[in-house]
Design a protein around this motif. Sequence first.
Motif, mmCIF file in Angstrom:
data_model
loop_
_atom_site.group_PDB
_atom_site.id
_atom_site.type_symbol
_atom_site.label_atom_id
_atom_site.label_comp_id
_atom_site.label_asym_id
_atom_site.label_seq_id
_atom_site.Cartn_x
_atom_site.Cartn_y
_atom_site.Cartn_z
ATOM 1 N N LEU A 161 -35.263 12.517 6.290
ATOM 2 C CA LEU A 161 -34.348 13.619 6.609
ATOM 3 C C LEU A 161 -35.095 14.958 6.615
ATOM 4 O O LEU A 161 -34.558 15.976 7.008
ATOM 5 N N SER A 162 -36.344 14.925 6.136
ATOM 6 C CA SER A 162 -37.154 16.137 6.060
ATOM 7 C C SER A 162 -38.618 15.708 6.245
ATOM 8 O O SER A 162 -38.981 14.591 5.875
ATOM 9 N N ARG A 163 -39.430 16.594 6.823
ATOM 10 C CA ARG A 163 -40.812 16.213 7.123
ATOM 11 C C ARG A 163 -41.766 16.722 6.035
ATOM 12 O O ARG A 163 -41.602 17.838 5.549
ATOM 13 N N PRO A 164 -42.765 15.906 5.702
ATOM 14 C CA PRO A 164 -43.763 16.395 4.739
ATOM 15 C C PRO A 164 -44.591 17.524 5.356
ATOM 16 O O PRO A 164 -44.783 17.550 6.568
ATOM 17 N N SER A 165 -45.063 18.454 4.518
ATOM 18 C CA SER A 165 -46.000 19.471 5.024
ATOM 19 C C SER A 165 -47.395 18.863 5.145
ATOM 20 O O SER A 165 -48.140 19.149 6.081
ATOM 21 N N MET A 166 -47.743 17.999 4.172
ATOM 22 C CA MET A 166 -49.041 17.307 4.175
ATOM 23 C C MET A 166 -48.897 16.007 3.387
ATOM 24 O O MET A 166 -47.996 15.880 2.560
ATOM 25 N N GLY A 167 -49.812 15.081 3.632
ATOM 26 C CA GLY A 167 -49.837 13.861 2.827
ATOM 27 C C GLY A 167 -49.278 12.666 3.571
ATOM 28 O O GLY A 167 -48.717 12.794 4.655
ATOM 29 N N GLY A 168 -49.451 11.498 2.971
ATOM 30 C CA GLY A 168 -49.058 10.243 3.612
ATOM 31 C C GLY A 168 -47.844 9.620 2.942
ATOM 32 O O GLY A 168 -47.757 9.584 1.717
ATOM 33 N N VAL A 169 -46.902 9.133 3.756
ATOM 34 C CA VAL A 169 -45.742 8.418 3.233
ATOM 35 C C VAL A 169 -45.589 7.123 4.022
ATOM 36 O O VAL A 169 -45.536 7.138 5.256
#
Length: 255
Positions: free
Chosen positions: A72-80
Amino acid sequence: MSQSEIFVLPSPRAPQLRSSLAMIKVRKLVKRFGLKTVLRGMDFSVERGEFVALLGPNGAGKTTFLRILASLSRPSMGGVNIAGYRLPDQAAAVRRRLGVVSHLPLLYGDLTSEENLRFYGRMYGVQDLPARVAEVLELVGLTPRRRDLVRTFSRGMQQRLAIGRAVLHDPDVMLFDEPHTGLDQDASAMLDTVLREVAARGRTVVMTSHDLARAADLASRFDVISRGVITASVHSDEIETNNLLAFYRQAIQSS
Ligand SMILES: Nc1ncnc2c1ncn2[C@@H]1O[C@H](COP(=O)(O)OP(=O)(O)OP(=O)(O)O)[C@@H](O)[C@H]1O
Ligand SMILES: [Mg+2]
Protein backbone atom coordinates in the motif's frame (compact mmCIF):
# COMPACT_ATOMS: atom_id res chain seq x y z
CA MET A 1 -22.42 -24.13 16.77
CA SER A 2 -19.03 -22.79 17.87
CA GLN A 3 -17.05 -20.43 15.67
CA SER A 4 -14.25 -22.91 15.22
CA GLU A 5 -16.75 -25.42 13.83
CA ILE A 6 -18.01 -23.06 11.17
CA PHE A 7 -14.56 -21.93 10.09
CA VAL A 8 -14.16 -24.41 7.28
CA LEU A 9 -11.77 -23.09 4.71
CA PRO A 10 -12.23 -23.59 0.95
CA SER A 11 -10.59 -26.36 -1.09
CA PRO A 12 -8.29 -27.65 1.66
CA ARG A 13 -4.69 -28.05 0.65
CA ALA A 14 -2.17 -30.38 2.21
CA PRO A 15 -0.83 -28.88 5.44
CA GLN A 16 2.34 -26.98 4.70
CA LEU A 17 5.41 -28.20 6.51
CA ARG A 18 7.60 -25.76 8.34
CA SER A 19 10.63 -25.06 6.25
CA SER A 20 13.48 -22.62 6.45
CA LEU A 21 12.06 -20.72 3.48
CA ALA A 22 11.45 -17.14 4.56
CA MET A 23 7.92 -16.06 3.67
CA ILE A 24 8.83 -12.45 4.42
CA LYS A 25 12.33 -11.11 3.95
CA VAL A 26 13.16 -7.47 4.43
CA ARG A 27 16.65 -6.04 4.05
CA LYS A 28 17.82 -2.57 5.03
CA LEU A 29 14.37 -1.07 4.57
CA VAL A 30 14.22 2.71 4.67
CA LYS A 31 11.03 4.80 4.52
CA ARG A 32 11.13 8.55 4.44
CA PHE A 33 8.29 11.04 4.42
CA GLY A 34 9.93 14.21 3.13
CA LEU A 35 12.87 14.94 5.41
CA LYS A 36 11.61 12.59 8.11
CA THR A 37 13.06 9.06 8.18
CA VAL A 38 10.60 6.65 9.79
CA LEU A 39 12.11 3.24 8.97
CA ARG A 40 15.88 3.32 9.38
CA GLY A 41 17.44 0.34 7.63
CA MET A 42 15.14 -2.32 9.02
CA ASP A 43 15.96 -6.04 8.68
CA PHE A 44 13.13 -8.51 9.26
CA SER A 45 12.58 -12.11 8.32
CA VAL A 46 9.63 -14.43 8.97
CA GLU A 47 9.57 -18.14 8.24
CA ARG A 48 6.55 -19.97 6.92
CA GLY A 49 4.12 -20.72 9.76
CA GLU A 50 5.50 -18.17 12.21
CA PHE A 51 3.10 -15.83 14.02
CA VAL A 52 4.99 -12.65 14.80
CA ALA A 53 3.60 -10.06 17.20
CA LEU A 54 5.15 -6.74 16.23
CA LEU A 55 5.27 -4.59 19.36
CA GLY A 56 6.38 -1.00 19.77
CA PRO A 57 5.38 2.42 21.06
CA ASN A 58 3.17 4.91 19.21
CA GLY A 59 5.03 6.32 16.23
CA ALA A 60 7.67 3.55 16.13
CA GLY A 61 6.83 2.74 12.49
CA LYS A 62 4.63 -0.37 12.78
CA THR A 63 1.83 0.81 10.49
CA THR A 64 4.30 2.33 8.06
CA PHE A 65 6.09 -1.02 7.89
CA LEU A 66 2.93 -3.12 7.48
CA ARG A 67 1.68 -0.80 4.74
CA ILE A 68 4.89 -1.41 2.81
CA LEU A 69 4.54 -5.20 3.25
CA ALA A 70 0.93 -4.90 2.07
CA SER A 71 2.14 -2.97 -1.03
CA LEU A 72 0.00 0.00 0.00
CA SER A 73 3.11 2.18 0.26
CA ARG A 74 6.49 2.09 -1.49
CA PRO A 75 9.84 1.71 0.26
CA SER A 76 12.30 4.60 -0.11
CA MET A 77 15.20 2.10 -0.14
CA GLY A 78 15.86 -1.55 0.61
CA GLY A 79 14.56 -4.96 -0.42
CA VAL A 80 11.20 -6.53 0.41
CA ASN A 81 10.38 -10.09 -0.63
CA ILE A 82 7.11 -11.88 0.18
CA ALA A 83 6.42 -15.51 -0.76
CA GLY A 84 9.25 -15.29 -3.27
CA TYR A 85 8.03 -12.10 -4.95
CA ARG A 86 9.71 -8.70 -4.82
CA LEU A 87 8.03 -5.48 -3.82
CA PRO A 88 7.15 -3.04 -5.22
CA ASP A 89 7.58 -4.42 -8.75
CA GLN A 90 5.68 -7.71 -8.23
CA ALA A 91 2.90 -6.19 -6.13
CA ALA A 92 0.05 -7.95 -7.98
CA ALA A 93 1.51 -11.41 -7.27
CA VAL A 94 2.15 -10.48 -3.64
CA ARG A 95 -1.41 -9.18 -3.12
CA ARG A 96 -2.96 -12.48 -4.19
CA ARG A 97 -1.05 -14.23 -1.39
CA LEU A 98 -1.83 -11.66 1.29
CA GLY A 99 -4.70 -10.97 3.65
CA VAL A 100 -4.58 -7.52 5.23
CA VAL A 101 -6.47 -5.88 8.07
CA SER A 102 -5.36 -2.25 8.43
CA HIS A 103 -6.70 0.97 9.88
CA LEU A 104 -8.40 1.71 6.57
CA PRO A 105 -10.74 -1.21 6.04
CA LEU A 106 -10.30 -1.27 2.21
CA LEU A 107 -14.02 -1.80 1.66
CA TYR A 108 -16.52 -0.27 -0.78
CA GLY A 109 -19.10 1.77 1.14
CA ASP A 110 -21.66 1.71 -1.67
CA LEU A 111 -21.71 -2.09 -1.85
CA THR A 112 -23.33 -4.43 0.66
CA SER A 113 -21.13 -6.64 2.84
CA GLU A 114 -22.03 -9.62 0.65
CA GLU A 115 -21.19 -7.70 -2.54
CA ASN A 116 -17.85 -6.59 -1.08
CA LEU A 117 -16.84 -10.17 -0.36
CA ARG A 118 -18.05 -11.37 -3.76
CA PHE A 119 -16.08 -8.61 -5.45
CA TYR A 120 -12.85 -9.53 -3.66
CA GLY A 121 -13.56 -13.24 -4.05
CA ARG A 122 -13.81 -12.86 -7.85
CA MET A 123 -10.60 -10.85 -7.85
CA TYR A 124 -8.79 -13.61 -5.94
CA GLY A 125 -10.38 -16.45 -7.95
CA VAL A 126 -12.05 -18.06 -4.92
CA GLN A 127 -13.79 -21.39 -5.69
CA ASP A 128 -17.49 -21.93 -4.82
CA LEU A 129 -17.75 -18.22 -4.14
CA PRO A 130 -21.40 -17.88 -2.96
CA ALA A 131 -20.92 -20.67 -0.39
CA ARG A 132 -17.59 -19.28 0.75
CA VAL A 133 -19.03 -15.76 1.11
CA ALA A 134 -21.93 -17.11 3.19
CA GLU A 135 -19.47 -19.03 5.36
CA VAL A 136 -17.27 -15.98 5.97
CA LEU A 137 -20.27 -13.72 6.74
CA GLU A 138 -21.38 -16.28 9.32
CA LEU A 139 -17.87 -16.49 10.74
CA VAL A 140 -17.66 -12.74 11.34
CA GLY A 141 -21.25 -12.49 12.56
CA LEU A 142 -22.59 -10.37 9.69
CA THR A 143 -25.13 -12.72 8.12
CA PRO A 144 -28.09 -10.61 9.33
CA ARG A 145 -26.46 -7.50 7.77
CA ARG A 146 -25.35 -9.09 4.50
CA ARG A 147 -27.71 -6.96 2.36
CA ASP A 148 -26.85 -3.64 4.05
CA LEU A 149 -24.54 -1.04 2.51
CA VAL A 150 -21.16 -0.96 4.21
CA ARG A 151 -21.25 2.83 4.58
CA THR A 152 -24.12 2.35 7.06
CA PHE A 153 -22.00 -0.01 9.21
CA SER A 154 -20.58 0.85 12.61
CA ARG A 155 -16.79 0.87 12.93
CA GLY A 156 -16.72 -2.53 14.61
CA MET A 157 -18.94 -4.00 11.90
CA GLN A 158 -16.59 -2.65 9.23
CA GLN A 159 -13.69 -4.20 11.12
CA ARG A 160 -15.51 -7.55 11.19
CA LEU A 161 -16.00 -7.36 7.44
CA ALA A 162 -12.36 -6.38 6.93
CA ILE A 163 -11.36 -9.54 8.81
CA GLY A 164 -13.69 -11.57 6.60
CA ARG A 165 -12.18 -10.02 3.51
CA ALA A 166 -8.64 -10.81 4.74
CA VAL A 167 -9.33 -14.55 5.25
CA LEU A 168 -11.71 -15.06 2.30
CA HIS A 169 -9.09 -16.46 -0.11
CA ASP A 170 -7.10 -18.35 2.54
CA PRO A 171 -3.88 -16.42 1.88
CA ASP A 172 -0.40 -17.67 2.78
CA VAL A 173 0.55 -14.49 4.63
CA MET A 174 -1.69 -12.33 6.82
CA LEU A 175 -0.91 -8.85 8.08
CA PHE A 176 -3.01 -7.47 10.92
CA ASP A 177 -2.52 -3.91 12.18
CA GLU A 178 -4.09 -3.70 15.66
CA PRO A 179 -6.96 -5.88 14.48
CA HIS A 180 -8.77 -5.98 17.83
CA THR A 181 -9.24 -2.20 17.90
CA GLY A 182 -12.93 -1.29 17.88
CA LEU A 183 -14.20 -4.85 18.28
CA ASP A 184 -16.65 -5.81 21.01
CA GLN A 185 -16.02 -8.83 23.30
CA ASP A 186 -17.70 -11.33 20.98
CA ALA A 187 -15.95 -10.04 17.89
CA SER A 188 -12.56 -10.04 19.68
CA ALA A 189 -13.13 -13.67 20.67
CA MET A 190 -14.14 -14.44 17.06
CA LEU A 191 -10.92 -12.82 15.82
CA ASP A 192 -8.82 -14.82 18.30
CA THR A 193 -10.47 -17.99 16.98
CA VAL A 194 -9.73 -16.96 13.40
CA LEU A 195 -6.10 -16.14 14.26
CA ARG A 196 -5.57 -19.47 16.03
CA GLU A 197 -7.14 -21.34 13.14
CA VAL A 198 -4.99 -19.51 10.61
CA ALA A 199 -1.85 -20.26 12.65
CA ALA A 200 -2.83 -23.92 13.07
CA ARG A 201 -3.08 -24.21 9.29
CA GLY A 202 0.54 -23.12 8.97
CA ARG A 203 -0.17 -19.68 7.57
CA THR A 204 2.28 -16.87 8.29
CA VAL A 205 1.02 -13.96 10.40
CA VAL A 206 2.40 -10.57 11.39
CA MET A 207 0.21 -8.69 13.86
CA THR A 208 0.84 -5.37 15.56
CA SER A 209 -0.64 -4.94 18.99
CA HIS A 210 -0.39 -2.86 22.14
CA ASP A 211 -2.02 -5.67 24.12
CA LEU A 212 0.91 -7.75 25.42
CA ALA A 213 -1.32 -10.34 27.09
CA ARG A 214 -3.21 -11.01 23.89
CA ALA A 215 0.01 -11.07 21.85
CA ALA A 216 1.51 -13.53 24.35
CA ASP A 217 -1.54 -15.74 23.95
CA LEU A 218 -1.40 -15.87 20.15
CA ALA A 219 2.10 -15.33 18.81
CA SER A 220 5.05 -17.68 18.38
CA ARG A 221 7.53 -14.79 18.24
CA PHE A 222 7.69 -11.26 19.61
CA ASP A 223 9.61 -8.53 17.79
CA VAL A 224 10.00 -5.03 19.16
CA ILE A 225 10.31 -2.06 16.83
CA SER A 226 11.59 1.19 18.20
CA ARG A 227 12.34 4.33 16.16
CA GLY A 228 12.21 2.46 12.88
CA VAL A 229 14.38 -0.59 13.59
CA ILE A 230 13.83 -3.96 15.24
CA THR A 231 15.62 -3.79 18.59
CA ALA A 232 14.75 -7.23 19.99
CA SER A 233 13.19 -10.52 18.98
CA VAL A 234 12.33 -13.58 21.04
CA HIS A 235 10.48 -16.85 20.44
CA SER A 236 7.53 -17.66 22.69
CA ASP A 237 9.24 -20.79 24.00
CA GLU A 238 12.25 -18.71 25.09
CA ILE A 239 10.34 -16.35 27.38
CA GLU A 240 7.83 -16.64 30.22
CA THR A 241 4.65 -14.68 29.53
CA ASN A 242 5.07 -12.65 32.71
CA ASN A 243 8.53 -11.52 31.55
CA LEU A 244 7.22 -10.10 28.26
CA LEU A 245 6.57 -6.61 29.64
CA ALA A 246 10.12 -6.36 31.04
CA PHE A 247 11.51 -7.64 27.71
CA TYR A 248 9.47 -5.02 25.85
CA ARG A 249 10.51 -2.17 28.16
CA GLN A 250 14.17 -3.08 27.82
CA ALA A 251 13.88 -3.31 24.03
CA ILE A 252 12.39 0.16 23.66
CA GLN A 253 14.97 1.70 25.98
CA SER A 254 17.93 0.13 24.22
CA SER A 255 17.38 1.98 20.91
N1 LIG B 1 2.05 9.88 5.36
C1 LIG B 1 2.88 10.29 6.32
N2 LIG B 1 3.50 11.47 6.22
C2 LIG B 1 4.36 11.91 7.17
N3 LIG B 1 4.68 11.20 8.28
C3 LIG B 1 4.07 10.03 8.43
C4 LIG B 1 3.15 9.50 7.48
N4 LIG B 1 2.75 8.27 7.92
C5 LIG B 1 3.37 8.07 9.09
N5 LIG B 1 4.17 9.12 9.40
C6 LIG B 1 5.01 9.22 10.59
O1 LIG B 1 5.74 8.04 10.74
C7 LIG B 1 5.95 7.75 12.12
C8 LIG B 1 5.51 6.31 12.36
O2 LIG B 1 4.09 6.23 12.22
P1 LIG B 1 3.34 4.84 12.26
O3 LIG B 1 1.90 5.11 11.98
O4 LIG B 1 4.04 3.88 11.39
O5 LIG B 1 3.55 4.42 13.79
P2 LIG B 1 2.98 3.19 14.60
O6 LIG B 1 4.15 2.45 15.14
O7 LIG B 1 2.02 2.44 13.76
O8 LIG B 1 2.24 3.90 15.81
P3 LIG B 1 0.87 3.55 16.57
O9 LIG B 1 1.24 2.59 17.67
O10 LIG B 1 0.43 4.87 17.12
O11 LIG B 1 -0.11 2.98 15.60
C9 LIG B 1 5.16 8.79 12.90
O12 LIG B 1 6.06 9.77 13.34
C10 LIG B 1 4.21 9.37 11.88
O13 LIG B 1 3.91 10.72 12.14
MG1 LIG C 1 -0.03 2.08 13.87
